[in-house]
Motif scaffolding. Structure first.
Motif, PDB file in Angstrom:
ATOM      1  N   MET A   1      47.665  46.276  23.219  1.00  0.00           N
ATOM      2  CA  MET A   1      48.189  45.591  24.401  1.00  0.00           C
ATOM      3  C   MET A   1      47.837  44.106  24.355  1.00  0.00           C
ATOM      4  SD  MET A   1      47.497  46.464  28.413  1.00  0.00           S
ATOM      5  CE  MET A   1      48.213  45.485  29.716  1.00  0.00           C
ATOM      6  N   ILE A   2      48.818  43.275  24.653  1.00  0.00           N
ATOM      7  CA  ILE A   2      48.604  41.832  24.629  1.00  0.00           C
ATOM      8  C   ILE A   2      47.681  41.421  25.779  1.00  0.00           C
ATOM      9  CG2 ILE A   2      49.712  39.571  24.791  1.00  0.00           C
ATOM     10  CD1 ILE A   2      52.266  40.878  23.745  1.00  0.00           C
ATOM     11  N   GLU A   3      46.732  40.564  25.488  1.00  0.00           N
ATOM     12  CA  GLU A   3      45.880  40.002  26.532  1.00  0.00           C
ATOM     13  C   GLU A   3      46.333  38.578  26.807  1.00  0.00           C
ATOM     14  OE1 GLU A   3      41.714  40.268  25.982  1.00  0.00           O
ATOM     15  OE2 GLU A   3      41.726  42.439  25.615  1.00  0.00           O
ATOM     16  N   TYR A   4      46.805  38.363  28.016  1.00  0.00           N
ATOM     17  CA  TYR A   4      47.309  37.046  28.383  1.00  0.00           C
ATOM     18  C   TYR A   4      46.192  36.193  28.972  1.00  0.00           C
ATOM     19  CZ  TYR A   4      51.911  39.079  27.666  1.00  0.00           C
ATOM     20  OH  TYR A   4      53.003  39.687  27.100  1.00  0.00           O
ATOM     21  N   ARG A   5      46.229  34.913  28.654  1.00  0.00           N
ATOM     22  CA  ARG A   5      45.239  33.978  29.184  1.00  0.00           C
ATOM     23  C   ARG A   5      45.803  33.322  30.441  1.00  0.00           C
ATOM     24  NH1 ARG A   5      44.857  33.578  23.536  1.00  0.00           N
ATOM     25  NH2 ARG A   5      46.578  32.088  23.566  1.00  0.00           N
ATOM     26  N   TRP A   6      45.134  33.605  31.552  1.00  0.00           N
ATOM     27  CA  TRP A   6      45.547  33.099  32.859  1.00  0.00           C
ATOM     28  C   TRP A   6      44.710  31.887  33.250  1.00  0.00           C
ATOM     29  CZ3 TRP A   6      48.751  35.470  36.852  1.00  0.00           C
ATOM     30  CH2 TRP A   6      49.407  36.631  36.439  1.00  0.00           C
ATOM     31  N   ALA A   7      45.384  30.915  33.847  1.00  0.00           N
ATOM     32  CA  ALA A   7      44.708  29.767  34.461  1.00  0.00           C
ATOM     33  C   ALA A   7      45.027  29.768  35.941  1.00  0.00           C
ATOM     34  CB  ALA A   7      45.186  28.462  33.826  1.00  0.00           C
ATOM     35  N   THR A   8      44.063  29.422  36.761  1.00  0.00           N
ATOM     36  CA  THR A   8      44.347  29.256  38.184  1.00  0.00           C
ATOM     37  C   THR A   8      44.382  27.774  38.520  1.00  0.00           C
ATOM     38  OG1 THR A   8      43.615  29.702  40.452  1.00  0.00           O
ATOM     39  CG2 THR A   8      41.888  29.513  38.793  1.00  0.00           C
ATOM     40  N   LEU A   9      45.391  27.373  39.229  1.00  0.00           N
ATOM     41  CA  LEU A   9      45.504  26.014  39.750  1.00  0.00           C
ATOM     42  C   LEU A   9      45.254  26.110  41.245  1.00  0.00           C
ATOM     43  CD1 LEU A   9      46.067  23.056  39.704  1.00  0.00           C
ATOM     44  CD2 LEU A   9      48.484  23.524  39.309  1.00  0.00           C
ATOM     45  N   GLY A  10      44.024  25.824  41.640  1.00  0.00           N
ATOM     46  CA  GLY A  10      43.590  26.022  43.019  1.00  0.00           C
ATOM     47  C   GLY A  10      42.372  26.929  43.039  1.00  0.00           C
ATOM     48  N   CYS A  11      41.475  26.707  44.016  1.00  0.00           N
ATOM     49  CA  CYS A  11      40.224  27.475  44.097  1.00  0.00           C
ATOM     50  C   CYS A  11      40.004  28.079  45.481  1.00  0.00           C
ATOM     51  CB  CYS A  11      39.030  26.576  43.763  1.00  0.00           C
ATOM     52  SG  CYS A  11      39.009  25.985  42.084  1.00  0.00           S
ATOM     53  N   GLY A  12      41.079  28.309  46.224  1.00  0.00           N
ATOM     54  CA  GLY A  12      40.943  28.817  47.585  1.00  0.00           C
ATOM     55  C   GLY A  12      40.797  30.329  47.653  1.00  0.00           C
ATOM     56  N   VAL A  13      41.133  30.882  48.805  1.00  0.00           N
ATOM     57  CA  VAL A  13      40.972  32.317  49.060  1.00  0.00           C
ATOM     58  C   VAL A  13      41.739  33.152  48.044  1.00  0.00           C
ATOM     59  CG1 VAL A  13      41.438  34.171  50.702  1.00  0.00           C
ATOM     60  CG2 VAL A  13      40.535  31.987  51.518  1.00  0.00           C
ATOM     61  N   ILE A  14      43.007  32.796  47.810  1.00  0.00           N
ATOM     62  CA  ILE A  14      43.840  33.573  46.892  1.00  0.00           C
ATOM     63  C   ILE A  14      43.297  33.497  45.472  1.00  0.00           C
ATOM     64  CG2 ILE A  14      46.138  33.781  45.880  1.00  0.00           C
ATOM     65  CD1 ILE A  14      45.982  34.832  48.707  1.00  0.00           C
ATOM     66  N   ALA A  15      42.834  32.325  45.068  1.00  0.00           N
ATOM     67  CA  ALA A  15      42.274  32.180  43.721  1.00  0.00           C
ATOM     68  C   ALA A  15      41.057  33.081  43.537  1.00  0.00           C
ATOM     69  CB  ALA A  15      41.900  30.729  43.458  1.00  0.00           C
ATOM     70  N   ASN A  16      40.237  33.205  44.569  1.00  0.00           N
ATOM     71  CA  ASN A  16      39.096  34.114  44.502  1.00  0.00           C
ATOM     72  C   ASN A  16      39.550  35.562  44.372  1.00  0.00           C
ATOM     73  OD1 ASN A  16      36.142  32.928  45.166  1.00  0.00           O
ATOM     74  ND2 ASN A  16      37.691  31.607  46.082  1.00  0.00           N
ATOM     75  N   GLN A  17      40.587  35.924  45.115  1.00  0.00           N
ATOM     76  CA  GLN A  17      41.115  37.287  45.014  1.00  0.00           C
ATOM     77  C   GLN A  17      41.711  37.541  43.633  1.00  0.00           C
ATOM     78  OE1 GLN A  17      43.826  37.834  48.306  1.00  0.00           O
ATOM     79  NE2 GLN A  17      42.213  37.678  49.831  1.00  0.00           N
ATOM     80  N   LEU A  18      42.334  36.523  43.062  1.00  0.00           N
ATOM     81  CA  LEU A  18      42.887  36.642  41.713  1.00  0.00           C
ATOM     82  C   LEU A  18      41.774  36.885  40.696  1.00  0.00           C
ATOM     83  CD1 LEU A  18      45.275  36.356  39.686  1.00  0.00           C
ATOM     84  CD2 LEU A  18      44.752  33.901  39.619  1.00  0.00           C
ATOM     85  N   ALA A  19      40.710  36.092  40.805  1.00  0.00           N
ATOM     86  CA  ALA A  19      39.576  36.250  39.881  1.00  0.00           C
ATOM     87  C   ALA A  19      38.974  37.651  40.008  1.00  0.00           C
ATOM     88  CB  ALA A  19      38.523  35.184  40.170  1.00  0.00           C
ATOM     89  N   GLN A  20      38.871  38.147  41.225  1.00  0.00           N
ATOM     90  CA  GLN A  20      38.329  39.487  41.448  1.00  0.00           C
ATOM     91  C   GLN A  20      39.263  40.558  40.891  1.00  0.00           C
ATOM     92  OE1 GLN A  20      37.744  39.336  45.702  1.00  0.00           O
ATOM     93  NE2 GLN A  20      36.307  37.614  45.482  1.00  0.00           N
ATOM     94  N   ALA A  21      40.573  40.322  41.009  1.00  0.00           N
ATOM     95  CA  ALA A  21      41.558  41.263  40.458  1.00  0.00           C
ATOM     96  C   ALA A  21      41.431  41.339  38.943  1.00  0.00           C
ATOM     97  CB  ALA A  21      42.969  40.848  40.852  1.00  0.00           C
ATOM     98  N   MET A  22      41.218  40.191  38.324  1.00  0.00           N
ATOM     99  CA  MET A  22      41.026  40.163  36.869  1.00  0.00           C
ATOM    100  C   MET A  22      39.782  40.968  36.473  1.00  0.00           C
ATOM    101  SD  MET A  22      43.373  38.426  35.335  1.00  0.00           S
ATOM    102  CE  MET A  22      44.679  37.254  35.681  1.00  0.00           C
ATOM    103  N   GLU A  23      38.721  40.816  37.240  1.00  0.00           N
ATOM    104  CA  GLU A  23      37.493  41.548  36.950  1.00  0.00           C
ATOM    105  C   GLU A  23      37.697  43.056  37.104  1.00  0.00           C
ATOM    106  OE1 GLU A  23      34.620  39.824  39.567  1.00  0.00           O
ATOM    107  OE2 GLU A  23      34.109  38.186  38.181  1.00  0.00           O
TER     108      GLU A  23
END
Length: 324
Positions: free
Chosen positions: A1-23
């Protein structure tokens, strides 16, 4: 399975939820960009992210980045979309994806030109309960759609300096919460509504504080939407068919729906997915789209919703500074 490299532009509430989703999926964000560098550093330390950019522009030039998640204020989206798409990056952009239909048309054209995926981070399109309901409706057991009723009311502090009421930050009920209600409507309607009438109440800043919207499409399916930024309402959606109706509460990230059948009044509860995993579902669907396995991002619906929001604001005569 391909592992995609994600970047977040922004560090607010949604960005935190995104980081947690990745984890939760056993991974992590590759990099972070933010207007305030110190916040980006703190965010990276919190989630063990290896790369922090000194300048926002560096994220677009990083050849290692596959997908950029944009979660900055609405009125900054088109600027970053232009740069990201022209750099050949796939983009998942927080709602509302742009200020208006003209900006979105430009972004869609850039995505096509550069052969990349562009999508709006609209949780409704990815929650399992909506996919299950689509199967049930398609079976014909409920008959044809007749009417949709939508409510979304938040109670925001009546402070005209916060982003919800700021014209300079593209505030107002339509772009912040109306996009959810109209995305819900579009998900269940056979086609985009082509008849729309509405009323609006303005905040002192000139943005829409409250609105009532009536919609109808060529199939004669109808919908009502009631929005407010200063009157709490349940986040409730009701979809009425010939042979029954569906009720969903907390619908932006819904996990449960109740179907009531008209003939005998019996109820059926549909439970699929988890509210807590909303961002994970978005990430997985985005990666499917990027891999070419499945076009699960519903950009066509996003375009329809933006067309509706743009028409409604045009009818009101309401513009943001960028549109004047």
């Amino acid at each position: 399975m391909i592992e995609y490299r994600w970047a977040t532009l922004g560090c607010g509430v949604i960005a935190n939820q995104l980081a947690q989703a990745m984890e939760e999926q056993g991974g992590k964000l590759y990099s972070v960009a933010n207007r305030t560098h110190e916040k980006a550093i703190a965010f990276a330390q919190k989630y063990g992210i290896e790369k922090v950019y000194d300048r926002i522009e560096d994220v677009f030039e990083d050849e290692n980045v596959d997908i950029i998640y944009i979660s900055t204020p609405h009125n900054t989206h088109i600027e970053y979309l232009r740069k990201a798409l022209n750099a050949g990056k796939h983009v998942l952009c927080e709602k509302s994806i742009t200020l208006n239909a003209q900006e979105l048309e430009e972004a869609v054209a850039l995505a096509k030109k550069n052969h990349v995926i562009l999508a709006e981070a609209m949780t409704i399109y990815h929650m399992p309960v909506y996919k299950k309901l689509e199967e049930i409706i398609s079976s014909g057991v409920l008959g044809p759609l007749k009417l949709i009723q939508m409510n979304f009311g938040s109670y925001k502090d009546y402070d005209m300096t916060n982003r919800f009421f700021s014209r300079n930050l593209a505030g107002g009920a339509m772009l912040d919460i109306g996009v959810y209600a109209l995305s819900f409507v579009r998900w269940f309607m056979t086609s985009k509504p082509d008849q729309i009438v509405s009323q609006v109440k303005y905040a002192p800043t000139g943005v829409d504080e409250q609105a009532g919207i009536l919609l109808k499409n060529k199939e004669e399916e109808m919908a009502t939407v009631i929005l407010s930024l200063h009157a709490k309402q349940p986040k409730r959606g009701t979809i009425a068919f010939d042979k029954g109706y569906i009720e969903i509460y907390e619908y932006p990230r819904g996990e449960e729906a109740v179907i009531t059948y008209t003939a005998d009044g019996h109820r059926e509860t549909i439970k699929e997915g988890s509210t807590d995993l909303a961002l994970s579902y978005e990430v997985l669907d985005m990666e499917k789209a990027v891999s070419g396995k499945e076009d699960s991002m519903h950009l066509d619906y996003t375009v329809d919703v933006m067309d509706m929001m743009t028409q409604i604001r045009k009818d009101w005569g309401m513009k943001y500074p960028e549109e004047e």
